[in-house]
Design a protein around this motif. Structure first.
Motif, PDB file in Angstrom:
ATOM      1  N   GLU A 120      -4.701   5.775  -7.442  1.00 46.38           N
ATOM      2  CA  GLU A 120      -4.601   6.404  -6.107  1.00 46.38           C
ATOM      3  C   GLU A 120      -5.457   7.676  -6.001  1.00 46.38           C
ATOM      4  O   GLU A 120      -5.599   8.247  -4.923  1.00 46.38           O
ATOM      5  CB  GLU A 120      -3.124   6.741  -5.787  1.00 46.38           C
ATOM      6  N   LYS A 133      -8.540   7.872  -3.429  1.00 51.36           N
ATOM      7  CA  LYS A 133      -8.137   7.932  -2.020  1.00 51.36           C
ATOM      8  C   LYS A 133      -7.657   9.346  -1.654  1.00 51.36           C
ATOM      9  O   LYS A 133      -8.023   9.904  -0.621  1.00 51.36           O
ATOM     10  CB  LYS A 133      -6.995   6.938  -1.803  1.00 51.36           C
ATOM     11  N   PRO A 135       0.839  -1.202   0.000  1.00 52.97           N
ATOM     12  CA  PRO A 135       0.000   0.000   0.000  1.00 52.97           C
ATOM     13  C   PRO A 135       0.871   1.246   0.000  1.00 52.97           C
ATOM     14  O   PRO A 135       2.087   1.132   0.171  1.00 52.97           O
ATOM     15  CB  PRO A 135      -0.784  -0.133   1.319  1.00 52.97           C
ATOM     16  N   GLU A 195      -0.170   4.422   1.710  1.00 51.41           N
ATOM     17  CA  GLU A 195      -0.969   5.382   2.494  1.00 51.41           C
ATOM     18  C   GLU A 195      -0.203   6.673   2.775  1.00 51.41           C
ATOM     19  O   GLU A 195      -0.775   7.759   2.839  1.00 51.41           O
ATOM     20  CB  GLU A 195      -1.390   4.770   3.838  1.00 51.41           C
TER      21      GLU A 195
END
Ligand code: BJ8
Length: 422
Positions: free
Chosen positions: A381, A384, A347, A349
């Motif tokens: 992405e 998000k 990931p 984040e």
């Protein structure tokens, strides 16, 4: 635009095509850069570099090669310049942002891949980039599918060494990148016949960190309102950082920062303090992709930060300078790259956190999420990032584009509407 036909011919450039490529640059550059009001005087140096973009620096690299020093080129922020410099070589960032060589690349590669990949490969096929021709070899990496397959093709035209970048930041991912850094060191030593020592590597780490720090200082000036320098000028400086001589680049950019800091003290901006402040987040904008900045700024906005690899991802992460021996230094080199939040990791984040932090630090009014066509990782992405920005009440819009001028009119309309809404 100065001409260096003899050198270009020796390097094997296609002179006719090279002229076709370079001839429009002065007019374009004048239109986008020189005509800006209120430019800092320190931009003179970078204007000079662009004015002789395939001249002075290439001459320096040819001279380095004549002395037996390696010239090694790469395409990604992960590749450690420090190892190349420690071997007495020059490290060049080749990532290409021009439309010119793309039609040639499309004869060999599928059309529906990222323009950055097509432009890079096209430059080699068209023989219009002296930086390619002066390189002993180039370094690719396995960051995205398009790139990793492009290296197989490119290797048929120039020796291409590939570094295997992990997909995750797990313990085994760290280990893999560490071993790739060690393998790259051995490769440079073998190809150049130069030994990389602890002392030389320590010097190179300091030098490249200093280059990153001066870019950080430059970016910090843009936190002021009014911004003392335009986004396009800063983008240009970052683009040139990829191939200029590092020590000279540091000296010139430090001088420019002094001028900008004095401007801030005098509340002197390049635009007024009402101009909408924009953060661009997303894919890199290698030389000469100036389209988006130029549209935003000609519509009254000012770009104050880029969360891209021609922006903060290039300089925020530094190499720890505490390595006492080669083994420790190589670990430190590998850790720097693993702190870069590129969308090729899953990931990822921390990239969302970076964008929120930058939006806050640079006090932006809106974010433009820039996606090069067919770049899946950055595209995926977006949602998000957009959700997090919306939660923080920061307007965001996504722009997908390439290096051509075909969509300029449409982009102009969309960006105008976005800026009016801020
Ligand atoms: S560290 S951003 S320079 S990989 S080529 S991934 S745009 S589809 S460039 Fe990059 Fe290194 Fe990451 Fe930075 Fe997408 Fe195009 Fe692939 Fe690209």
């Amino acid at each position: 635009m100065a001409k260096h036909y003899e050198m270009w011919e020796k390097l094997g450039l296609d002179l006719e095509k090279h002229d076709q490529f370079l001839n429009p640059v002065p007019e374009l550059f004048t239109e986008i850069f020189i005509k800006q009001d209120n430019r800092p005087e320190g931009m003179d140096y970078y204007d000079f570099v662009v004015g002789d973009i395939h001249g002075v620096r290439v001459k320096e690299l040819v001279a380095e090669k004549d002395k037996g020093n390696p010239v090694i080129s790469s395409f990604c922020a992960f590749v450690p310049d420090e190892l190349i410099i420690a071997a007495g070589g020059a490290s060049i960032g080749l990532c290409a942002g021009a439309q010119f060589p793309i039609p040639r690349a499309e004869l060999e590669l599928p059309n529906d891949i990222c323009p950055l990949i097509k432009s890079s490969v096209g430059f080699k096929l068209e023989r219009v980039c002296p930086y390619f021709e002066v390189s002993d070899f180039v370094v690719g990496e396995t960051t995205c599918d398009g790139k990793k397959k492009a290296w197989e093709f490119l290797n048929e035209h120039i020796s291409t060494y590939v570094m295997e970048l992990p997909n995750t930041k797990s313990a085994s991912g760290h280990q893999l990148w560490q071993s790739e850094i060690e393998r790259f060191k051995l490769e440079i030593e073998e190809r150049s016949g130069r030994k990389i020592t602890t002392e030389k590597l320590a010097e190179a780490i300091k030098l490249v960190n200093k280059k990153r720090s001066v870019l950080e200082r430059l970016y910090n000036t843009r936190k002021a309102n009014p911004a003392p320098i335009s986004g396009r000028d800063t983008l240009l400086i970052t683009q040139l950082a990829f191939f200029d001589d590092p020590a000279r680049f540091i000296e010139k950019t430090e001088k420019l920062c002094e001028e900008l800091e004095a401007r801030i003290a005098n509340k002197q901006g390049v635009v007024n303090s009402e101009a909408p402040r924009i953060l661009i987040a997303g894919t890199p904008m290698p030389l000469p992709s100036w389209k988006l900045h130029s549209i935003i700024e000609s519509n009254g906005g000012v770009v104050v930060c880029e969360e891209t690899c021609t922006g903060t991802r290039y300089f925020e992460s530094k190499v720890a300078e505490n390595g006492q021996n080669l083994a420790e230094q190589l670990v430190n080199l590998s850790e720097r790259a693993m702190n870069i939040n590129c969308a090729c990791f899953t990931p990822n984040e921390a990239r969302v956190d970076d964008i929120l932090r930058l939006a806050n630090e640079y006090n932006v009014d809106g974010v433009i999420y820039y996606n090069l066509q067919f770049c899946q990782t950055y595209n995926m992405e977006y949602n998000k990032v957009a959700d997090a920005l919306k939660k923080a009440d920061i307007p965001v819009t996504q722009i997908e584009s390439d290096f051509s001028e075909n969509d300029s009119g449409q982009l102009n309309t969309r960006i105008q509407a976005f800026l009016e809404m801020l």
